[in-house]
Design a protein around this motif. Structure first.
Motif, PDB file in Angstrom:
ATOM      1  N   GLU A 146      61.280 -17.925 -52.051  1.00 60.72           N
ATOM      2  CA  GLU A 146      63.197 -18.605 -52.237  1.00 60.72           C
ATOM      3  C   GLU A 146      62.064 -20.215 -53.399  1.00 60.72           C
ATOM      4  O   GLU A 146      63.040 -20.492 -54.593  1.00 60.72           O
ATOM      5  CB  GLU A 146      63.932 -19.404 -51.661  1.00 60.72           C
ATOM      6  CG  GLU A 146      65.179 -19.394 -51.851  1.00 60.72           C
ATOM      7  CD  GLU A 146      66.127 -19.434 -51.164  1.00 60.72           C
ATOM      8  OE1 GLU A 146      67.597 -20.562 -51.564  1.00 60.72           O
ATOM      9  OE2 GLU A 146      66.179 -19.215 -50.100  1.00 60.72           O
ATOM     10  N   LEU A 147      61.906 -21.164 -52.714  1.00 57.56           N
ATOM     11  CA  LEU A 147      60.696 -21.764 -53.426  1.00 57.56           C
ATOM     12  C   LEU A 147      60.154 -21.501 -54.559  1.00 57.56           C
ATOM     13  O   LEU A 147      60.096 -21.933 -56.190  1.00 57.56           O
ATOM     14  CB  LEU A 147      60.281 -22.587 -52.358  1.00 57.56           C
ATOM     15  CG  LEU A 147      60.712 -23.618 -51.198  1.00 57.56           C
ATOM     16  CD1 LEU A 147      59.658 -24.085 -50.678  1.00 57.56           C
ATOM     17  CD2 LEU A 147      61.737 -24.960 -52.084  1.00 57.56           C
ATOM     18  N   GLU A 148      59.820 -19.844 -54.719  1.00 59.14           N
ATOM     19  CA  GLU A 148      58.410 -20.286 -55.548  1.00 59.14           C
ATOM     20  C   GLU A 148      59.354 -19.209 -56.740  1.00 59.14           C
ATOM     21  O   GLU A 148      59.213 -18.470 -58.108  1.00 59.14           O
ATOM     22  CB  GLU A 148      57.516 -19.287 -54.999  1.00 59.14           C
ATOM     23  CG  GLU A 148      56.328 -20.022 -54.203  1.00 59.14           C
ATOM     24  CD  GLU A 148      55.285 -18.794 -53.472  1.00 59.14           C
ATOM     25  OE1 GLU A 148      54.948 -18.025 -54.065  1.00 59.14           O
ATOM     26  OE2 GLU A 148      54.723 -19.740 -52.771  1.00 59.14           O
ATOM     27  N   LEU A 149      60.742 -19.211 -56.680  1.00 56.40           N
ATOM     28  CA  LEU A 149      61.490 -17.723 -56.979  1.00 56.40           C
ATOM     29  C   LEU A 149      61.586 -18.493 -58.236  1.00 56.40           C
ATOM     30  O   LEU A 149      61.603 -17.518 -59.749  1.00 56.40           O
ATOM     31  CB  LEU A 149      62.485 -17.669 -56.336  1.00 56.40           C
ATOM     32  CG  LEU A 149      63.704 -16.430 -57.662  1.00 56.40           C
ATOM     33  CD1 LEU A 149      62.900 -14.916 -57.708  1.00 56.40           C
ATOM     34  CD2 LEU A 149      65.053 -16.189 -56.907  1.00 56.40           C
ATOM     35  N   PRO A 150      61.510 -19.956 -59.063  1.00 52.06           N
ATOM     36  CA  PRO A 150      61.939 -19.965 -59.920  1.00 52.06           C
ATOM     37  C   PRO A 150      60.359 -20.120 -61.431  1.00 52.06           C
ATOM     38  O   PRO A 150      60.225 -19.552 -62.280  1.00 52.06           O
ATOM     39  CB  PRO A 150      61.421 -21.477 -60.591  1.00 52.06           C
ATOM     40  CG  PRO A 150      62.720 -21.962 -59.229  1.00 52.06           C
ATOM     41  CD  PRO A 150      62.214 -21.020 -58.585  1.00 52.06           C
ATOM     42  N   VAL A 151      59.452 -20.004 -60.288  1.00 53.59           N
ATOM     43  CA  VAL A 151      58.014 -19.950 -60.976  1.00 53.59           C
ATOM     44  C   VAL A 151      58.079 -18.502 -61.298  1.00 53.59           C
ATOM     45  O   VAL A 151      57.633 -17.753 -63.018  1.00 53.59           O
ATOM     46  CB  VAL A 151      57.098 -20.225 -60.480  1.00 53.59           C
ATOM     47  CG1 VAL A 151      55.323 -19.765 -60.618  1.00 53.59           C
ATOM     48  CG2 VAL A 151      56.809 -21.532 -59.719  1.00 53.59           C
ATOM     49  N   ILE A 152      58.219 -17.815 -60.635  1.00 53.14           N
ATOM     50  CA  ILE A 152      58.579 -16.184 -60.787  1.00 53.14           C
ATOM     51  C   ILE A 152      59.333 -16.066 -62.237  1.00 53.14           C
ATOM     52  O   ILE A 152      59.059 -14.225 -62.086  1.00 53.14           O
ATOM     53  CB  ILE A 152      58.741 -15.020 -59.135  1.00 53.14           C
ATOM     54  CG1 ILE A 152      57.735 -15.593 -58.449  1.00 53.14           C
ATOM     55  CG2 ILE A 152      59.085 -13.859 -59.415  1.00 53.14           C
ATOM     56  CD1 ILE A 152      57.883 -14.786 -56.637  1.00 53.14           C
ATOM     57  N   THR A 153      60.079 -16.361 -61.967  1.00 53.83           N
ATOM     58  CA  THR A 153      61.279 -15.504 -62.600  1.00 53.83           C
ATOM     59  C   THR A 153      60.334 -15.932 -64.356  1.00 53.83           C
ATOM     60  O   THR A 153      60.749 -15.496 -65.207  1.00 53.83           O
ATOM     61  CB  THR A 153      62.486 -16.069 -62.717  1.00 53.83           C
ATOM     62  OG1 THR A 153      62.975 -17.565 -62.146  1.00 53.83           O
ATOM     63  CG2 THR A 153      63.553 -15.607 -61.228  1.00 53.83           C
ATOM     64  N   ALA A 154      60.032 -17.577 -64.732  1.00 53.74           N
ATOM     65  CA  ALA A 154      59.421 -17.738 -65.473  1.00 53.74           C
ATOM     66  C   ALA A 154      57.953 -17.189 -66.027  1.00 53.74           C
ATOM     67  O   ALA A 154      57.774 -17.145 -67.332  1.00 53.74           O
ATOM     68  CB  ALA A 154      59.210 -19.159 -65.388  1.00 53.74           C
ATOM     69  N   GLU A 155      57.540 -16.433 -64.617  1.00 51.83           N
ATOM     70  CA  GLU A 155      56.209 -15.297 -65.675  1.00 51.83           C
ATOM     71  C   GLU A 155      56.956 -14.399 -66.013  1.00 51.83           C
ATOM     72  O   GLU A 155      56.279 -13.534 -66.885  1.00 51.83           O
ATOM     73  CB  GLU A 155      55.286 -15.594 -64.024  1.00 51.83           C
ATOM     74  CG  GLU A 155      54.659 -16.569 -64.578  1.00 51.83           C
ATOM     75  CD  GLU A 155      53.730 -17.111 -62.541  1.00 51.83           C
ATOM     76  OE1 GLU A 155      54.099 -15.874 -62.067  1.00 51.83           O
ATOM     77  OE2 GLU A 155      53.383 -17.534 -62.427  1.00 51.83           O
ATOM     78  N   ILE A 156      58.116 -14.008 -65.440  1.00 52.26           N
ATOM     79  CA  ILE A 156      58.812 -12.618 -65.530  1.00 52.26           C
ATOM     80  C   ILE A 156      58.682 -12.668 -67.595  1.00 52.26           C
ATOM     81  O   ILE A 156      58.737 -11.991 -67.896  1.00 52.26           O
ATOM     82  CB  ILE A 156      59.801 -12.285 -64.436  1.00 52.26           C
ATOM     83  CG1 ILE A 156      59.213 -11.735 -63.591  1.00 52.26           C
ATOM     84  CG2 ILE A 156      60.034 -10.743 -65.246  1.00 52.26           C
ATOM     85  CD1 ILE A 156      60.131 -11.540 -62.220  1.00 52.26           C
ATOM     86  N   ALA A 157      59.537 -13.225 -67.261  1.00 52.54           N
ATOM     87  CA  ALA A 157      59.564 -14.039 -69.065  1.00 52.54           C
ATOM     88  C   ALA A 157      58.817 -14.056 -69.898  1.00 52.54           C
ATOM     89  O   ALA A 157      59.256 -13.838 -70.773  1.00 52.54           O
ATOM     90  CB  ALA A 157      60.476 -14.961 -68.980  1.00 52.54           C
ATOM     91  N   LEU A 158      57.845 -14.506 -69.397  1.00 52.52           N
ATOM     92  CA  LEU A 158      56.326 -14.720 -70.496  1.00 52.52           C
ATOM     93  C   LEU A 158      56.009 -13.555 -69.983  1.00 52.52           C
ATOM     94  O   LEU A 158      55.873 -12.832 -71.721  1.00 52.52           O
ATOM     95  CB  LEU A 158      55.529 -15.947 -69.613  1.00 52.52           C
ATOM     96  CG  LEU A 158      53.880 -15.878 -70.019  1.00 52.52           C
ATOM     97  CD1 LEU A 158      53.565 -15.844 -71.525  1.00 52.52           C
ATOM     98  CD2 LEU A 158      53.000 -16.201 -69.467  1.00 52.52           C
ATOM     99  N   LEU A 159      55.712 -12.605 -69.294  1.00 48.82           N
ATOM    100  CA  LEU A 159      55.425 -11.547 -69.248  1.00 48.82           C
ATOM    101  C   LEU A 159      56.237 -10.788 -70.375  1.00 48.82           C
ATOM    102  O   LEU A 159      55.371  -9.751 -71.225  1.00 48.82           O
ATOM    103  CB  LEU A 159      55.119 -10.807 -67.685  1.00 48.82           C
ATOM    104  CG  LEU A 159      54.462  -8.933 -67.566  1.00 48.82           C
ATOM    105  CD1 LEU A 159      53.255  -9.470 -67.767  1.00 48.82           C
ATOM    106  CD2 LEU A 159      54.952  -8.680 -66.940  1.00 48.82           C
ATOM    107  N   VAL A 175      57.765 -26.476 -45.565  1.00 46.75           N
ATOM    108  CA  VAL A 175      58.584 -24.905 -44.680  1.00 46.75           C
ATOM    109  C   VAL A 175      58.140 -25.557 -43.519  1.00 46.75           C
ATOM    110  O   VAL A 175      57.185 -25.039 -42.709  1.00 46.75           O
ATOM    111  CB  VAL A 175      58.068 -24.219 -45.431  1.00 46.75           C
ATOM    112  CG1 VAL A 175      58.467 -22.712 -45.189  1.00 46.75           C
ATOM    113  CG2 VAL A 175      58.433 -24.773 -47.524  1.00 46.75           C
ATOM    114  N   PRO A 176      58.789 -25.151 -42.682  1.00 43.13           N
ATOM    115  CA  PRO A 176      58.639 -24.201 -40.911  1.00 43.13           C
ATOM    116  C   PRO A 176      57.963 -23.416 -40.567  1.00 43.13           C
ATOM    117  O   PRO A 176      58.077 -22.626 -41.361  1.00 43.13           O
ATOM    118  CB  PRO A 176      60.254 -25.061 -40.158  1.00 43.13           C
ATOM    119  CG  PRO A 176      61.313 -24.632 -41.523  1.00 43.13           C
ATOM    120  CD  PRO A 176      60.424 -24.702 -42.599  1.00 43.13           C
TER     121      PRO A 176
END
Length: 89
Positions: free
Chosen positions: A29-42, A84-85
């Motif tokens: 969930e923390l990495e989700l903005p990076v994942i969606t940005a990378e998908i948009a770049l792709l 993150v615990p």
């Protein structure tokens, strides 16, 4: 024709240890903005594969790259302050 299927797959397919832990889900969930940005770049890069890149395509790819960098920067700044615990991430 008889299909040979292993019984082990059917038995372990629903084992609870195969599911992601809460800590792993929090890390995703923390990495989700990076994942969606990378998908948009792709997506922007894929659109330029079968035709010559126009000025609009170039801008779209450049904008998508900036979003990826910004999302990675935010994640790096956030992960430096948040733990993150469970040791995930």
């Amino acid at each position: 024709m008889d299909h040979i299927v292993t019984v082990q797959e059917a038995v372990t397919a629903f084992e609870p240890w195969l599911e992601p832990t809460d800590a792993e889900l929090d890390a995703v969930e923390l990495e989700l903005p990076v994942i969606t940005a990378e998908i948009a770049l792709l997506d922007a890069e894929i659109m330029t594969l079968d035709r010559p890149a126009t000025e609009l395509d170039t801008r779209r790819v450049r904008r998508a790259r900036r979003r990826v960098l910004a999302a990675r920067r935010e994640l790096a700044n956030l992960s430096a302050t948040v733990t993150v615990p469970g040791g995930a991430a």
